[in-house]
Scaffold this motif. Structure first.
Motif, PDB file in Angstrom:
ATOM      1  N   ILE A  47       0.352   0.169  -3.477  1.00 50.85           N
ATOM      2  CA  ILE A  47      -0.545  -0.067  -2.078  1.00 50.85           C
ATOM      3  C   ILE A  47      -1.542  -1.137  -2.431  1.00 50.85           C
ATOM      4  N   ALA A  48      -1.788  -1.331  -3.789  1.00 50.05           N
ATOM      5  CA  ALA A  48      -2.828  -2.482  -4.057  1.00 50.05           C
ATOM      6  C   ALA A  48      -2.026  -3.686  -4.090  1.00 50.05           C
ATOM      7  N   ALA A  49      -0.820  -3.539  -4.758  1.00 50.67           N
ATOM      8  CA  ALA A  49       0.052  -4.902  -4.933  1.00 50.67           C
ATOM      9  C   ALA A  49       0.654  -5.427  -3.700  1.00 50.67           C
ATOM     10  N   LYS A  50       1.091  -4.398  -2.694  1.00 52.36           N
ATOM     11  CA  LYS A  50       1.718  -4.864  -1.589  1.00 52.36           C
ATOM     12  C   LYS A  50       0.810  -5.846  -0.756  1.00 52.36           C
ATOM     13  N   LYS A  51      -0.367  -5.620  -0.789  1.00 49.84           N
ATOM     14  CA  LYS A  51      -1.544  -6.660  -0.001  1.00 49.84           C
ATOM     15  C   LYS A  51      -1.431  -8.038  -0.569  1.00 49.84           C
ATOM     16  N   VAL A  52      -1.342  -8.052  -1.969  1.00 47.03           N
ATOM     17  CA  VAL A  52      -1.372  -9.244  -2.778  1.00 47.03           C
ATOM     18  C   VAL A  52      -0.074  -9.891  -2.442  1.00 47.03           C
ATOM     19  N   VAL A  59      -0.526 -10.673  -8.455  1.00 44.61           N
ATOM     20  CA  VAL A  59      -1.233  -9.600  -8.785  1.00 44.61           C
ATOM     21  C   VAL A  59      -2.074  -9.561 -10.183  1.00 44.61           C
ATOM     22  N   SER A  60      -2.976  -8.898 -10.494  1.00 42.52           N
ATOM     23  CA  SER A  60      -3.861  -9.449 -11.628  1.00 42.52           C
ATOM     24  C   SER A  60      -3.142  -9.196 -12.877  1.00 42.52           C
ATOM     25  N   ILE A  64      -0.359  -6.584 -14.837  1.00 41.46           N
ATOM     26  CA  ILE A  64       0.869  -7.169 -15.279  1.00 41.46           C
ATOM     27  C   ILE A  64       0.958  -6.860 -16.595  1.00 41.46           C
ATOM     28  N   ILE A  65       0.168  -7.563 -17.147  1.00 43.80           N
ATOM     29  CA  ILE A  65       0.316  -7.404 -18.942  1.00 43.80           C
ATOM     30  C   ILE A  65       0.544  -5.867 -19.232  1.00 43.80           C
ATOM     31  N   GLY A  66      -0.205  -4.906 -18.762  1.00 45.71           N
ATOM     32  CA  GLY A  66      -0.068  -3.616 -19.147  1.00 45.71           C
ATOM     33  C   GLY A  66       1.297  -3.347 -18.725  1.00 45.71           C
TER      34      GLY A  66
END
Ligand code: AP5
Ligand code: ZN
Length: 207
Positions: A47-52, A59-60, A64-66
Protein backbone atom coordinates in the motif's frame (compact mmCIF):
# COMPACT_ATOMS: atom_id res chain seq x y z
CA UNK A 1 27.16 -16.33 -11.85
CA UNK A 2 26.28 -13.13 -9.97
CA UNK A 3 25.08 -10.24 -12.09
CA UNK A 4 23.64 -6.74 -11.96
CA UNK A 5 21.58 -5.39 -14.88
CA UNK A 6 21.77 -1.59 -14.95
CA UNK A 7 19.72 0.60 -17.24
CA UNK A 8 16.99 3.21 -17.50
CA UNK A 9 13.31 2.34 -17.04
CA UNK A 10 12.29 0.46 -20.18
CA UNK A 11 15.86 -0.31 -21.27
CA UNK A 12 14.99 -4.01 -21.43
CA UNK A 13 16.35 -5.29 -18.11
CA UNK A 14 13.38 -7.56 -17.46
CA UNK A 15 13.33 -8.76 -21.07
CA UNK A 16 17.01 -9.79 -21.05
CA UNK A 17 16.72 -11.21 -17.51
CA UNK A 18 14.36 -13.89 -18.86
CA UNK A 19 17.15 -15.28 -21.07
CA UNK A 20 20.04 -14.78 -18.65
CA UNK A 21 18.39 -16.51 -15.69
CA UNK A 22 17.65 -19.59 -17.81
CA UNK A 23 21.14 -19.72 -19.25
CA UNK A 24 22.82 -19.65 -15.84
CA UNK A 25 20.00 -21.25 -13.84
CA UNK A 26 19.91 -18.37 -11.35
CA UNK A 27 17.01 -16.47 -9.80
CA UNK A 28 16.04 -13.03 -11.08
CA UNK A 29 15.82 -10.61 -8.18
CA UNK A 30 13.68 -7.77 -9.51
CA UNK A 31 12.87 -5.29 -6.75
CA UNK A 32 10.15 -3.85 -9.03
CA UNK A 33 8.50 -7.30 -9.37
CA UNK A 34 8.80 -7.84 -5.60
CA UNK A 35 7.11 -4.50 -4.93
CA UNK A 36 4.36 -5.20 -7.49
CA UNK A 37 3.72 -8.56 -5.77
CA UNK A 38 3.35 -6.71 -2.44
CA UNK A 39 0.94 -4.25 -4.08
CA UNK A 40 -1.12 -7.14 -5.52
CA UNK A 41 -1.18 -8.87 -2.12
CA UNK A 42 -2.34 -5.65 -0.45
CA UNK A 43 0.31 -5.79 2.28
CA UNK A 44 1.27 -2.73 4.32
CA UNK A 45 4.45 -2.43 2.24
CA UNK A 46 2.42 -2.75 -0.96
CA UNK A 47 0.00 0.00 0.00
CA UNK A 48 2.84 2.39 0.87
CA UNK A 49 4.94 1.42 -2.18
CA UNK A 50 2.07 1.86 -4.66
CA UNK A 51 1.82 5.59 -3.95
CA UNK A 52 5.54 6.08 -4.56
CA UNK A 53 5.62 3.87 -7.66
CA UNK A 54 2.60 5.53 -9.27
CA UNK A 55 4.28 8.89 -8.76
CA UNK A 56 7.47 7.59 -10.43
CA UNK A 57 9.61 8.00 -7.29
CA UNK A 58 11.88 5.55 -5.49
CA UNK A 59 10.84 3.43 -2.50
CA UNK A 60 13.04 4.09 0.55
CA UNK A 61 16.52 2.59 0.59
CA UNK A 62 16.01 0.93 3.99
CA UNK A 63 12.95 -0.98 2.81
CA UNK A 64 14.59 -2.10 -0.44
CA UNK A 65 17.88 -3.11 1.19
CA UNK A 66 15.94 -5.16 3.77
CA UNK A 67 13.91 -6.90 1.06
CA UNK A 68 16.99 -7.83 -0.95
CA UNK A 69 18.99 -9.04 2.05
CA UNK A 70 16.07 -11.33 3.03
CA UNK A 71 15.77 -12.60 -0.54
CA UNK A 72 19.48 -13.45 -0.70
CA UNK A 73 19.06 -15.80 2.30
CA UNK A 74 16.88 -18.12 0.26
CA UNK A 75 18.50 -21.36 -0.92
CA UNK A 76 18.00 -20.67 -4.64
CA UNK A 77 20.58 -17.85 -4.41
CA UNK A 78 23.39 -20.28 -3.54
CA UNK A 79 24.26 -20.75 -7.22
CA UNK A 80 24.18 -17.00 -8.05
CA UNK A 81 21.61 -14.31 -8.77
CA UNK A 82 20.62 -11.66 -11.24
CA UNK A 83 19.72 -8.23 -9.88
CA UNK A 84 17.21 -6.38 -12.08
CA UNK A 85 16.39 -2.80 -11.09
CA UNK A 86 18.63 -2.97 -8.03
CA UNK A 87 20.78 -1.25 -6.83
CA UNK A 88 19.30 2.09 -7.84
CA UNK A 89 21.05 4.50 -5.48
CA UNK A 90 24.57 4.83 -4.13
CA UNK A 91 23.23 3.84 -0.70
CA UNK A 92 21.83 0.59 -2.04
CA UNK A 93 25.10 -0.19 -3.83
CA UNK A 94 27.15 0.62 -0.71
CA UNK A 95 24.91 -1.60 1.41
CA UNK A 96 25.65 -4.57 -0.88
CA UNK A 97 29.39 -3.84 -0.81
CA UNK A 98 29.37 -3.60 2.98
CA UNK A 99 27.42 -6.84 3.29
CA UNK A 100 30.01 -8.56 1.06
CA UNK A 101 27.46 -9.51 -1.62
CA UNK A 102 29.67 -10.71 -4.49
CA UNK A 103 29.15 -9.49 -8.07
CA UNK A 104 30.91 -10.99 -11.12
CA UNK A 105 29.47 -8.79 -13.85
CA UNK A 106 27.67 -5.48 -14.11
CA UNK A 107 25.88 -5.18 -17.48
CA UNK A 108 24.74 -1.73 -18.54
CA UNK A 109 21.93 -1.76 -21.11
CA UNK A 110 22.16 1.53 -22.96
CA UNK A 111 19.01 2.97 -24.60
CA UNK A 112 18.44 6.66 -25.35
CA UNK A 113 15.54 8.42 -23.59
CA UNK A 114 13.93 9.09 -26.98
CA UNK A 115 13.17 5.36 -27.42
CA UNK A 116 11.82 4.81 -23.91
CA UNK A 117 8.34 6.37 -24.05
CA UNK A 118 7.36 4.28 -27.10
CA UNK A 119 8.63 1.12 -25.42
CA UNK A 120 6.63 1.80 -22.28
CA UNK A 121 3.41 2.76 -24.01
CA UNK A 122 3.41 -0.55 -25.94
CA UNK A 123 4.49 -2.70 -23.01
CA UNK A 124 2.20 -5.46 -21.77
CA UNK A 125 3.14 -7.60 -18.76
CA UNK A 126 2.15 -10.91 -17.25
CA UNK A 127 1.53 -10.00 -13.60
CA UNK A 128 2.21 -13.50 -12.24
CA UNK A 129 5.76 -13.79 -13.62
CA UNK A 130 6.72 -10.22 -14.54
CA UNK A 131 7.32 -11.29 -18.18
CA UNK A 132 7.25 -8.26 -20.51
CA UNK A 133 6.02 -8.04 -24.10
CA UNK A 134 5.59 -5.17 -26.53
CA UNK A 135 2.66 -4.87 -28.92
CA UNK A 136 5.03 -4.02 -31.79
CA UNK A 137 8.62 -4.97 -30.86
CA UNK A 138 8.07 -8.19 -28.91
CA UNK A 139 4.49 -9.37 -29.36
CA UNK A 140 3.12 -12.44 -27.56
CA UNK A 141 2.18 -15.46 -29.71
CA UNK A 142 -1.53 -14.80 -28.99
CA UNK A 143 -2.58 -11.16 -28.64
CA UNK A 144 -3.12 -10.15 -25.01
CA UNK A 145 -2.00 -13.54 -23.58
CA UNK A 146 1.16 -14.73 -21.86
CA UNK A 147 3.14 -17.23 -24.01
CA UNK A 148 3.70 -19.71 -21.19
CA UNK A 149 0.53 -19.62 -19.05
CA UNK A 150 -1.98 -18.20 -21.56
CA UNK A 151 -3.10 -15.77 -18.84
CA UNK A 152 -4.13 -12.19 -19.63
CA UNK A 153 -1.52 -9.47 -20.07
CA UNK A 154 -2.00 -6.03 -18.49
CA UNK A 155 -0.51 -2.54 -18.70
CA UNK A 156 1.52 -1.34 -15.73
CA UNK A 157 0.01 1.55 -13.76
CA UNK A 158 3.33 3.44 -13.91
CA UNK A 159 3.58 3.27 -17.72
CA UNK A 160 1.57 6.46 -18.28
CA UNK A 161 3.58 9.02 -20.25
CA UNK A 162 3.83 11.54 -17.38
CA UNK A 163 4.98 8.87 -14.93
CA UNK A 164 7.51 7.51 -17.41
CA UNK A 165 9.03 10.99 -17.79
CA UNK A 166 9.28 11.32 -14.01
CA UNK A 167 10.88 7.85 -13.73
CA UNK A 168 13.43 8.83 -16.37
CA UNK A 169 14.35 12.00 -14.52
CA UNK A 170 14.71 10.06 -11.24
CA UNK A 171 16.94 7.60 -13.11
CA UNK A 172 19.21 10.42 -14.32
CA UNK A 173 19.28 12.07 -10.87
CA UNK A 174 19.79 9.05 -8.63
CA UNK A 175 20.70 5.89 -10.54
CA UNK A 176 22.89 6.92 -13.46
CA UNK A 177 25.69 7.71 -10.99
CA UNK A 178 26.00 3.93 -10.52
CA UNK A 179 27.40 3.54 -14.06
CA UNK A 180 30.50 5.39 -12.89
CA UNK A 181 30.42 3.72 -9.47
CA UNK A 182 30.69 0.22 -10.93
CA UNK A 183 32.75 1.30 -13.95
CA UNK A 184 35.48 2.75 -11.73
CA UNK A 185 35.38 -0.16 -9.33
CA UNK A 186 35.82 -2.54 -12.28
CA UNK A 187 38.73 -0.49 -13.65
CA UNK A 188 40.46 -0.52 -10.26
CA UNK A 189 41.01 -4.26 -10.65
CA UNK A 190 40.82 -4.59 -6.84
CA UNK A 191 40.17 -8.09 -5.50
CA UNK A 192 36.42 -8.70 -5.61
CA UNK A 193 35.82 -5.98 -8.21
CA UNK A 194 33.18 -6.91 -10.80
CA UNK A 195 33.72 -6.79 -14.57
CA UNK A 196 31.75 -4.08 -16.38
CA UNK A 197 30.19 -4.32 -19.85
CA UNK A 198 28.15 -1.71 -21.67
CA UNK A 199 25.68 -3.15 -24.16
CA UNK A 200 23.68 -1.29 -26.82
CA UNK A 201 20.03 -1.95 -25.96
CA UNK A 202 18.55 -0.67 -29.21
CA UNK A 203 18.88 -3.75 -31.43
CA UNK A 204 16.38 -6.59 -31.61
CA UNK A 205 15.73 -8.41 -28.32
CA UNK A 206 17.62 -11.58 -29.42
CA UNK A 207 20.69 -9.56 -30.41
P1 AP5 B 1 11.05 -1.55 -12.02
O1 AP5 B 1 10.02 -2.56 -12.18
O2 AP5 B 1 12.44 -1.94 -11.74
O3 AP5 B 1 10.99 -0.59 -13.28
P2 AP5 B 1 12.16 0.14 -14.12
O4 AP5 B 1 13.54 0.07 -13.67
O5 AP5 B 1 11.62 1.50 -14.26
O6 AP5 B 1 12.26 -0.70 -15.37
P3 AP5 B 1 11.15 -1.34 -16.21
O7 AP5 B 1 10.68 -2.60 -15.59
O8 AP5 B 1 10.12 -0.28 -16.52
O9 AP5 B 1 11.92 -1.60 -17.56
P4 AP5 B 1 12.88 -2.80 -18.00
O10 AP5 B 1 14.26 -2.28 -18.16
O11 AP5 B 1 12.70 -4.03 -17.18
O12 AP5 B 1 12.29 -3.02 -19.46
P5 AP5 B 1 11.44 -4.22 -20.08
O13 AP5 B 1 12.30 -5.40 -20.30
O14 AP5 B 1 10.15 -4.40 -19.35
O15 AP5 B 1 10.61 -0.51 -10.86
C1 AP5 B 1 9.31 0.02 -10.80
C2 AP5 B 1 9.22 0.97 -9.60
O16 AP5 B 1 9.45 0.25 -8.37
C3 AP5 B 1 10.24 2.11 -9.58
O17 AP5 B 1 9.79 3.22 -10.33
C4 AP5 B 1 10.34 2.39 -8.07
O18 AP5 B 1 9.25 3.18 -7.63
C5 AP5 B 1 10.23 1.02 -7.46
N1 AP5 B 1 11.54 0.37 -7.29
C6 AP5 B 1 11.97 -0.77 -7.93
N2 AP5 B 1 13.22 -1.08 -7.54
C7 AP5 B 1 13.60 -0.13 -6.66
C8 AP5 B 1 14.81 0.10 -5.94
N3 AP5 B 1 15.88 -0.71 -6.07
N4 AP5 B 1 14.85 1.19 -5.13
C9 AP5 B 1 13.78 2.02 -4.99
N5 AP5 B 1 12.62 1.87 -5.65
C10 AP5 B 1 12.53 0.79 -6.48
O19 AP5 B 1 11.16 -3.56 -21.53
C11 AP5 B 1 10.34 -2.42 -21.67
C12 AP5 B 1 9.50 -2.55 -22.96
O20 AP5 B 1 10.38 -2.49 -24.09
C13 AP5 B 1 8.75 -3.89 -23.07
O21 AP5 B 1 7.52 -3.65 -23.70
C14 AP5 B 1 9.67 -4.74 -23.96
O22 AP5 B 1 8.95 -5.73 -24.69
C15 AP5 B 1 10.28 -3.69 -24.88
N6 AP5 B 1 11.64 -4.03 -25.30
C16 AP5 B 1 12.59 -4.67 -24.57
N7 AP5 B 1 13.72 -4.81 -25.29
C17 AP5 B 1 13.48 -4.24 -26.51
C18 AP5 B 1 14.27 -4.07 -27.69
N8 AP5 B 1 15.52 -4.51 -27.76
N9 AP5 B 1 13.70 -3.41 -28.74
C19 AP5 B 1 12.41 -2.96 -28.68
N10 AP5 B 1 11.62 -3.11 -27.58
C20 AP5 B 1 12.15 -3.73 -26.50
ZN1 ZN C 1 11.56 -4.43 -15.44
Amino acid sequence: MRLILLGAPGAGKGTQATFIKEKFNIPQISTGDMLRAAVAAGTELGIAAKKVMDAGGLVSDDIIIGLVKDRLQQPDCANGYLFDGFPRTTRQADAMKEAGVAIDYVLEIDVPDSAIVERMSGRRVHPGSGRSYHVKFNPPKVEGKDDITGEALVQRDDDKEETVKKRLSVYHDQTEVLLGYYGKWAESGQPGAPKYRKIAGVGPVEE
